[in-house]
Design a protein around this motif. Structure first.
Motif, mmCIF file in Angstrom:
data_model
loop_
_atom_site.group_PDB
_atom_site.id
_atom_site.type_symbol
_atom_site.label_atom_id
_atom_site.label_comp_id
_atom_site.label_asym_id
_atom_site.label_seq_id
_atom_site.Cartn_x
_atom_site.Cartn_y
_atom_site.Cartn_z
ATOM 1 N N LEU A 57 0.843 -1.191 0.000
ATOM 2 C CA LEU A 57 0.000 0.000 0.000
ATOM 3 C C LEU A 57 0.877 1.238 0.000
ATOM 4 C CD1 LEU A 57 -2.486 -1.109 2.808
ATOM 5 C CD2 LEU A 57 -2.863 -1.217 0.345
ATOM 6 N N GLU A 58 0.486 2.221 -0.788
ATOM 7 C CA GLU A 58 1.168 3.518 -0.808
ATOM 8 C C GLU A 58 0.107 4.599 -0.870
ATOM 9 O OE1 GLU A 58 4.136 4.027 -3.819
ATOM 10 O OE2 GLU A 58 4.843 1.972 -3.599
ATOM 11 N N CYS A 59 0.355 5.705 -0.187
ATOM 12 C CA CYS A 59 -0.587 6.819 -0.225
ATOM 13 C C CYS A 59 0.189 8.124 -0.172
ATOM 14 C CB CYS A 59 -1.563 6.737 0.948
ATOM 15 S SG CYS A 59 -2.833 8.030 0.896
ATOM 16 N N ASP A 60 -0.237 9.074 -1.002
ATOM 17 C CA ASP A 60 0.383 10.392 -1.001
ATOM 18 C C ASP A 60 -0.551 11.453 -0.421
ATOM 19 O OD1 ASP A 60 -1.516 10.790 -2.951
ATOM 20 O OD2 ASP A 60 -0.098 11.203 -4.551
ATOM 21 N N ARG A 67 -5.365 2.061 -8.386
ATOM 22 C CA ARG A 67 -5.097 3.426 -7.930
ATOM 23 C C ARG A 67 -6.437 4.039 -7.590
ATOM 24 N NH1 ARG A 67 -0.387 6.106 -9.012
ATOM 25 N NH2 ARG A 67 -1.547 7.964 -9.542
ATOM 26 N N VAL A 68 -6.629 4.352 -6.310
ATOM 27 C CA VAL A 68 -7.901 4.859 -5.820
ATOM 28 C C VAL A 68 -7.744 6.331 -5.485
ATOM 29 C CG1 VAL A 68 -9.674 4.596 -4.050
ATOM 30 C CG2 VAL A 68 -8.420 2.582 -4.863
ATOM 31 N N SER A 69 -8.506 7.154 -6.165
ATOM 32 C CA SER A 69 -8.505 8.588 -5.892
ATOM 33 C C SER A 69 -9.386 8.835 -4.674
ATOM 34 C CB SER A 69 -9.034 9.333 -7.118
ATOM 35 O OG SER A 69 -8.907 10.710 -6.934
ATOM 36 N N LEU A 70 -8.812 9.396 -3.632
ATOM 37 C CA LEU A 70 -9.550 9.619 -2.388
ATOM 38 C C LEU A 70 -10.421 10.861 -2.509
ATOM 39 C CD1 LEU A 70 -6.611 8.756 0.002
ATOM 40 C CD2 LEU A 70 -8.546 7.294 -0.624
ATOM 41 N N PRO A 71 -11.592 10.860 -1.864
ATOM 42 C CA PRO A 71 -12.538 11.968 -2.029
ATOM 43 C C PRO A 71 -12.092 13.275 -1.382
ATOM 44 C CG PRO A 71 -13.362 10.405 -0.415
ATOM 45 C CD PRO A 71 -12.128 9.800 -1.023
ATOM 46 N N THR A 72 -11.176 13.192 -0.439
ATOM 47 C CA THR A 72 -10.646 14.374 0.227
ATOM 48 C C THR A 72 -9.199 14.079 0.610
ATOM 49 O OG1 THR A 72 -11.035 15.970 2.008
ATOM 50 C CG2 THR A 72 -11.379 13.659 2.542
ATOM 51 N N ARG A 73 -8.434 15.113 0.833
ATOM 52 C CA ARG A 73 -7.038 14.911 1.234
ATOM 53 C C ARG A 73 -7.010 14.270 2.617
ATOM 54 N NH1 ARG A 73 -2.363 15.561 -0.466
ATOM 55 N NH2 ARG A 73 -0.572 16.231 0.700
ATOM 56 N N VAL A 74 -6.144 13.249 2.785
ATOM 57 C CA VAL A 74 -6.045 12.538 4.060
ATOM 58 C C VAL A 74 -4.638 12.670 4.612
ATOM 59 C CG1 VAL A 74 -7.821 10.857 3.425
ATOM 60 C CG2 VAL A 74 -5.416 10.337 2.962
ATOM 61 N N ASN A 75 -4.520 12.416 5.900
ATOM 62 C CA ASN A 75 -3.210 12.356 6.548
ATOM 63 C C ASN A 75 -2.729 10.913 6.424
ATOM 64 O OD1 ASN A 75 -1.003 12.266 8.198
ATOM 65 N ND2 ASN A 75 -1.962 13.361 9.896
ATOM 66 N N GLU A 76 -1.869 10.653 5.480
ATOM 67 C CA GLU A 76 -1.427 9.286 5.198
ATOM 68 C C GLU A 76 -0.653 8.669 6.358
ATOM 69 O OE1 GLU A 76 1.565 12.025 3.093
ATOM 70 O OE2 GLU A 76 -0.574 11.989 3.484
ATOM 71 N N HIS A 77 -0.150 9.499 7.274
ATOM 72 C CA HIS A 77 0.613 8.993 8.413
ATOM 73 C C HIS A 77 -0.283 8.406 9.498
ATOM 74 C CE1 HIS A 77 4.145 10.678 6.542
ATOM 75 N NE2 HIS A 77 3.527 11.843 6.456
ATOM 76 N N THR A 78 -1.580 8.626 9.403
ATOM 77 C CA THR A 78 -2.524 8.082 10.385
ATOM 78 C C THR A 78 -3.186 6.804 9.887
ATOM 79 O OG1 THR A 78 -4.409 9.334 9.528
ATOM 80 C CG2 THR A 78 -3.049 10.402 11.222
ATOM 81 N N VAL A 134 -8.672 -0.013 4.673
ATOM 82 C CA VAL A 134 -7.697 1.010 5.028
ATOM 83 C C VAL A 134 -8.463 2.232 5.525
ATOM 84 C CG1 VAL A 134 -5.720 2.367 4.258
ATOM 85 C CG2 VAL A 134 -6.201 0.166 3.172
ATOM 86 N N VAL A 135 -8.064 2.740 6.697
ATOM 87 C CA VAL A 135 -8.749 3.874 7.307
ATOM 88 C C VAL A 135 -7.762 5.022 7.472
ATOM 89 C CG1 VAL A 135 -10.062 4.679 9.306
ATOM 90 C CG2 VAL A 135 -10.308 2.312 8.528
ATOM 91 N N PHE A 136 -8.181 6.216 7.033
ATOM 92 C CA PHE A 136 -7.363 7.425 7.144
ATOM 93 C C PHE A 136 -8.134 8.485 7.921
ATOM 94 C CE2 PHE A 136 -6.347 5.612 2.974
ATOM 95 C CZ PHE A 136 -4.963 5.564 3.000
ATOM 96 N N GLU A 137 -7.389 9.352 8.598
ATOM 97 C CA GLU A 137 -7.985 10.566 9.144
ATOM 98 C C GLU A 137 -7.875 11.644 8.072
ATOM 99 O OE1 GLU A 137 -6.052 11.706 12.751
ATOM 100 O OE2 GLU A 137 -6.587 9.827 13.771
ATOM 101 N N PRO A 138 -8.869 12.518 7.978
ATOM 102 C CA PRO A 138 -8.756 13.620 7.008
ATOM 103 C C PRO A 138 -7.568 14.508 7.372
ATOM 104 C CG PRO A 138 -10.992 13.462 7.864
ATOM 105 C CD PRO A 138 -10.145 12.531 8.684
ATOM 106 N N ALA A 139 -6.954 15.106 6.372
ATOM 107 C CA ALA A 139 -5.840 16.030 6.619
ATOM 108 C C ALA A 139 -6.374 17.281 7.293
ATOM 109 C CB ALA A 139 -5.153 16.382 5.300
#
Length: 133
Positions: free
Chosen positions: A75-78, A96-107, A119-124
């Motif tokens: 998995l990779e996320c920018d 390649r999945v385009s996310l609906p909003t910018r996320v904090n990939e470190h979370t 895969v769960v992200f917090e919004p940036a």
């Protein structure tokens, strides 16, 4: 007694739609040059399904990766795009999945269970205002 077509005005329309759908599904391999056996083996689009759920607290990506072991997933996320890569000797997944909003990939946190990747992200954080002095 003779059937009156005025009783069911959409009957012909539904039959025509059904005929066209059957024709389309039966001739899809010939019409678009799609080789279902090859692409099903590769895993591109045939058995990969990706859902994205967004709330105020998180962005959740759920992907079906049947036949893949956890160790085979990369998995990779920018922050804007999630790339899911996995491979077996029979299949190769590259999504390649385009996310609906910018996320904090470190979370990010990820789980994989019975062929389902989550895969769960917090919004940036929203950008802060800059005050002039």
């Amino acid at each position: 007694m003779r059937r009156d077509d005025r009783d069911e005005p959409f009957d012909d329309l539904f039959r025509e739609i059904e005929r066209m759908m059957n024709e389309m599904m039966n001739s899809a391999d010939r019409d678009v040059g799609f080789d279902s056996a090859t692409n099903a083996e590769n895993g591109f689009g045939m058995d990969t399904h990706v859902d994205i759920h967004e709330t105020d607290e998180e962005v959740r990506v759920i992907a079906d990766l049947p036949g893949v072991e956890k160790e085979q997933i990369e998995l990779e996320c920018d922050g804007e795009m999630l790339t899911i890569s996995a491979g077996t000797e029979h299949r190769q997944y590259d999504e390649r999945v385009s996310l609906p909003t910018r996320v904090n990939e470190h979370t990010a946190s990820a789980t994989y269970n019975n062929g389902v990747l989550e895969v769960v992200f917090e919004p940036a954080e929203q950008s802060s205002d800059i005050s002039l002095e």
